[in-house]
Design an enzyme around this catalytic site. Structure first.
Site, mmCIF file in Angstrom:
data_model
loop_
_atom_site.group_PDB
_atom_site.id
_atom_site.type_symbol
_atom_site.label_atom_id
_atom_site.label_comp_id
_atom_site.label_asym_id
_atom_site.label_seq_id
_atom_site.Cartn_x
_atom_site.Cartn_y
_atom_site.Cartn_z
ATOM 1 N N LYS A 1 0.828 -1.198 0.000
ATOM 2 C CA LYS A 1 0.000 0.000 0.000
ATOM 3 C C LYS A 1 0.868 1.257 0.000
ATOM 4 O O LYS A 1 0.589 2.225 -0.726
ATOM 5 C CB LYS A 1 -0.920 0.000 1.221
ATOM 6 C CG LYS A 1 -1.918 1.162 1.245
ATOM 7 C CD LYS A 1 -2.646 1.235 2.563
ATOM 8 C CE LYS A 1 -3.483 0.007 2.833
ATOM 9 N NZ LYS A 1 -4.255 0.121 4.100
ATOM 10 N N THR B 1 -11.285 0.096 12.894
ATOM 11 C CA THR B 1 -11.818 -0.662 14.035
ATOM 12 C C THR B 1 -12.951 -1.554 13.526
ATOM 13 O O THR B 1 -14.134 -1.259 13.726
ATOM 14 C CB THR B 1 -12.339 0.266 15.144
ATOM 15 O OG1 THR B 1 -13.268 1.205 14.571
ATOM 16 C CG2 THR B 1 -11.199 1.024 15.791
ATOM 17 N N LEU C 1 -16.697 11.382 7.678
ATOM 18 C CA LEU C 1 -16.615 11.322 6.223
ATOM 19 C C LEU C 1 -17.739 10.475 5.632
ATOM 20 O O LEU C 1 -18.080 9.421 6.155
ATOM 21 C CB LEU C 1 -15.274 10.727 5.787
ATOM 22 C CG LEU C 1 -13.998 11.393 6.307
ATOM 23 C CD1 LEU C 1 -12.793 10.815 5.592
ATOM 24 C CD2 LEU C 1 -14.058 12.895 6.125
ATOM 25 N N ARG C 2 -18.247 10.938 4.499
ATOM 26 C CA ARG C 2 -19.187 10.148 3.710
ATOM 27 C C ARG C 2 -18.422 9.602 2.508
ATOM 28 O O ARG C 2 -17.778 10.384 1.783
ATOM 29 C CB ARG C 2 -20.338 11.017 3.215
ATOM 30 C CG ARG C 2 -21.205 11.626 4.308
ATOM 31 C CD ARG C 2 -22.113 12.697 3.718
ATOM 32 N NE ARG C 2 -21.321 13.790 3.151
ATOM 33 C CZ ARG C 2 -21.810 14.693 2.291
ATOM 34 N NH1 ARG C 2 -23.068 14.611 1.893
ATOM 35 N NH2 ARG C 2 -21.030 15.664 1.837
ATOM 36 N N GLU C 3 -18.487 8.301 2.309
ATOM 37 C CA GLU C 3 -17.821 7.749 1.136
ATOM 38 C C GLU C 3 -18.441 8.339 -0.123
ATOM 39 O O GLU C 3 -19.651 8.450 -0.245
ATOM 40 C CB GLU C 3 -17.919 6.224 1.128
ATOM 41 C CG GLU C 3 -17.135 5.588 2.262
ATOM 42 C CD GLU C 3 -16.910 4.103 2.062
ATOM 43 O OE1 GLU C 3 -16.762 3.673 0.901
ATOM 44 O OE2 GLU C 3 -16.881 3.375 3.069
ATOM 45 N N GLY D 1 -35.918 1.575 0.919
ATOM 46 C CA GLY D 1 -35.249 0.658 -0.002
ATOM 47 C C GLY D 1 -34.523 -0.460 0.710
ATOM 48 O O GLY D 1 -34.941 -0.938 1.765
ATOM 49 N N CYS E 1 -19.233 1.418 8.178
ATOM 50 C CA CYS E 1 -19.455 2.290 9.333
ATOM 51 C C CYS E 1 -20.759 1.983 10.067
ATOM 52 O O CYS E 1 -20.738 1.453 11.169
ATOM 53 C CB CYS E 1 -19.421 3.754 8.897
ATOM 54 S SG CYS E 1 -17.777 4.340 8.419
ATOM 55 N N ARG F 1 -18.021 -3.724 1.881
ATOM 56 C CA ARG F 1 -18.205 -4.191 3.253
ATOM 57 C C ARG F 1 -19.690 -4.145 3.614
ATOM 58 O O ARG F 1 -20.344 -3.128 3.476
ATOM 59 C CB ARG F 1 -17.388 -3.346 4.225
ATOM 60 C CG ARG F 1 -15.891 -3.572 4.124
ATOM 61 C CD ARG F 1 -15.113 -2.621 5.021
ATOM 62 N NE ARG F 1 -15.262 -1.227 4.592
ATOM 63 C CZ ARG F 1 -14.747 -0.194 5.247
ATOM 64 N NH1 ARG F 1 -14.081 -0.394 6.374
ATOM 65 N NH2 ARG F 1 -14.911 1.037 4.778
#
Length: 432
Positions: A35, A86, A149-151, A252, A259, A329
């Site tokens: 990485k 985590t 954060l929002r992906e 939906g 998260c 995920r």
């Protein structure tokens, strides 16, 4: 300022690039050598809009570098951000904080006196107080500064946050962090300065509230299905109440990702440890409602196939848990796809960005290079991730390739009138 970012996953890589954009010299640290090599070459190892340009820009300028050496980072900077993950513990609800503990222990071994360490990971309440003792023993001070954060919007959310939360016990440490964030704070961003426990709880409380709102409207969708009511109209009507609002009232397939699901489960586990499990017992129902939406989506597909999916072919539009991300995920889309395969159907999946990750985690599913090829000869099509590419598909586009005109809209964004008038059997959660 010179600062380090320990952990260069989704949160850490974004934070490192954003801090370089603010004018700081940044050294990113990770134990994963592969990485680090990719990031050093200016390559982002996951999909996030705007981040590749930002990262490559500052790697090229020399303002942003990466290493596997925590000792090098401790020598380089006096301000360190810890951004490791985590995840949920295997077989348990609780969060696995072993990566956080390892990062803090490694950093504490090399920390220069007077350094400030900023925890950004989402951790069980009480973790910061424990880690603060370790950092103070090494001559430093700890701040807990949760991320929000929002992906798909991570760069924007880092550079232009809707709030900054600072959990701190030392004014000097707070001033160091405020100096680093000065360009952001100059935009009159609300700043909440508080204690460690409150700062830790802000993130899980916010995610629990959002999960509750999503599951509430999906619970109403279950009621709508048996009464003949329309959940989209119901959501629109109650959303006009300013006390409620329209955000996160989209009925939906429900939430997924790295998260919300694991955070509410970890919150349940931690509350139990603290003896206040009854206070958050409703979160168990929130989780259950969310998972039921997946099972109901499979049921809709089965109903369209005359009660059995055995021997049928299903076209799956979506693999990522949400659009503008390659994150799979706890993906509702892949969970549904796998359940349909277990029911005996041949399943073909397409996603604009998450194909590689999906193939690695769900190798038994079949994958197609385009949406139309995924739906070729399908007995039923399932729209499960709300990519713009899928919303733009017309009924005629799909009619030219499918075996039967059956579609399940798992995201409640397609127009049922348009699809039904084109000869499709259209089903959507909570809609007649």
């Amino acid at each position: 300022m010179k600062l380090s970012v320990v952990g260069t996953g989704y949160l850490g890589a974004t934070h490192a690039a954003a801090m370089a954009e603010l004018g700081h010299e940044v050294l990113g640290v990770d134990v994963d050598e592969t990485k680090v090599d990719r990031l050093s070459a200016g390559q982002v190892p996951f999909f996030e809009p705007k981040l590749p340009q930002l990262l490559s820009k500052h790697v090229a300028s020399g303002r942003l570098r990466f290493t596997t050496s925590i000792a090098q980072a401790a020598e380089f900077a006096d301000l360190h951000f810890v951004c490791v993950g985590t995840p949920q513990k295997a077989g348990e609800l609780a969060a696995d904080v072993s990566h956080v503990d390892a990062a803090f222990s490694s950093l504490a071994e090399h920390l220069r006196p007077g350094s400030v360490v900023v925890g950004k990971s989402t951790v069980p309440v009480g973790t910061a107080a424990r880690l603060a003792k370790q950092i103070r023993s090494a001559g430093g001070e700890l701040i807990w500064n949760p991320e929000f954060l929002r992906e798909g919007f991570a760069v924007e959310d880092t550079l232009h946050p809707d709030r900054i939360v600072i959990g701190v016990e030392d004014d000097g440490a707070r001033e160091v962090l405020e100096e680093a964030y000065a360009p952001i704070m100059g935009e009159d961003v609300p700043v909440v300065v508080t204690d460690f426990a409150t700062a830790e709880l802000v993130k899980v409380a916010a995610n629990s509230f959002l999960a509750t709102k999503i599951s509430f409207i999906n619970a109403m969708a279950e009621v709508c299905e048996v009464t003949g009511a329309d959940i989209t109209q119901l959501a629109s009507a109650i959303g006009h109440d300013p006390r409620i609002g329209h955000k996160f009232l989209r009925p939906g397939l429900g939430f997924g990702g790295g998260c919300l699901p694991k955070d509410i489960r970890a919150f349940i586990a931690r509350a139990g440890e603290l003896g206040v499990d009854q206070a958050v017992s409703f979160l168990k129902s929130i989780d259950e409602i969310n998972l039921r939406r997946r099972a109901r989506t499979v049921d809709l597909a089965r109903e369209m196939c005359d009660g059995s999916l055995a021997g049928r072919r299903a076209g799956i539009l979506g693999a990522a848990f949400k659009p503008d991300s390659d994150d799979i995920r706890d993906s509702p889309a892949l969970d549904v796809a796998f359940a349909i395969q277990r029911a005996g159907a041949a399943v073909w999946v397409y996603d604009p960005q998450a194909m590689g990750n999906a193939k690695d985690s769900y190798p038994t599913l079949a994958y197609a290079p385009t949406a139309l090829e995924a739906c070729a000869d399908a007995d039923v099509v399932l729209h499960l991730t709300e990519w713009a590419e899928f919303r733009d598909l017309t009924p005629d586009d799909l009619a030219a390739v499918v075996g039967e005109r059956n579609i399940v809209d798992g995201r409640s964004v397609l127009d049922p009138v348009t699809w039904r008038s084109a000869g499709w059997l259209f089903r959507s959660l909570g809609r007649p």
